[in-house]
Design an enzyme around this catalytic site. Sequence first.
Site, PDB file in Angstrom:
ATOM      1  CD  GLU A  17       5.765 -18.401  34.940  1.00 37.36           C
ATOM      2  OE1 GLU A  17       6.244 -18.222  36.160  1.00 37.36           O
ATOM      3  OE2 GLU A  17       6.225 -17.867  34.122  1.00 37.36           O
ATOM      4  CE  LYS A  39     -23.480 -43.645  24.470  1.00 39.60           C
ATOM      5  NZ  LYS A  39     -23.479 -44.274  25.627  1.00 39.60           N
TER       6      LYS A  39
END
Length: 339
Positions: free
Chosen positions: A48, A204
């Site tokens: 935490e 591509k």
Amino acid sequence: MPTLTEPKLIAGNANLPLATAIAKRMTMHRGIHTGLVDARVERFNDGEIFVEVFENVRGEDMFIIQPTSNPANDNLMELLIMADALRRSSAARITAVLPYFGYARQDRRTKARTPISAKLVANMLVGTGIERVLTMDLHAAQIQGFFDIPVDNLYASPVFALDIKTHFRDSMDDLMVVSPDVGGVARARELAKRINSPLAIVDKRREKAGEVAEMTVIGNVQGKICLIVDDMCDTAGTLCKAAEVLLENGAKEVHSYITHGVMSGPAVERVTNSVMKSLVITDTIQPSPAVRGAPNIRIVPTAPIFAQAILNIWNGTSVSSLFEDSTLNPIYESLYSAA
């Protein structure tokens, strides 16, 4: 009219060197000492996050400097918890300075039953009480529309243009800017316009995610010094492959200018062993020791432009003025005095 409050900076753990450099730059610009607000950002044993601010911020104009880079979730939670602490401490305004906006690649649904995580993160930031966002080179400019608060998206291309004019001053006529995909053409065109060079595209085709099946160069790169421009470099596989394809098509040299050096996994090794002469990245993400030690990777500082942008937001003056050479050149004069 300028506000009567002072701009105050606070930083998480994501990129403390950049936050410190921004504070020093603001001190230089204003002639008044600007430091980081004294605070602690710690973790309990279970992970935490706990934040405590040791200075009075009531009524102050607060700027949280925290890129949400790796580890993205931890750094995002630090940002949210810092914002909550400042809001509950009665800060007048909270601006999130996100040099790198994580989750930006998840800006649309590409398949059924997938999230739009960039929108989710935007909702979380606004819900925490953040009233403004300052960032650099969002993966997609339309992410600004995910926020219902003002978003200032800075661009690295003006700074890259200064770097190029300095390092390639004797071969400006041989330069060609290259976009590594069709989606990045607008970004590449902006840089090409600034340095007055032609533009090419590497198209591509992917068989599946993460694997490039084929690359095609659109444009004549024969005898050119190619500068690949993109917003981020993650594993560097596509980037290194694009450099090889450009050389195969007759390019003299290949260099790359990438805003966010994510550089995960085998990226540094790939770049070091690639045919690229150099990879230039900014420090929006804190460079790892491996990145700093790579012989063909250079780092361009962003503290000058972020410091001035923060001051302009605080003063209520134009942020977009930083995209003009007449405004940006003096800020980077000490780095690129010959540009």
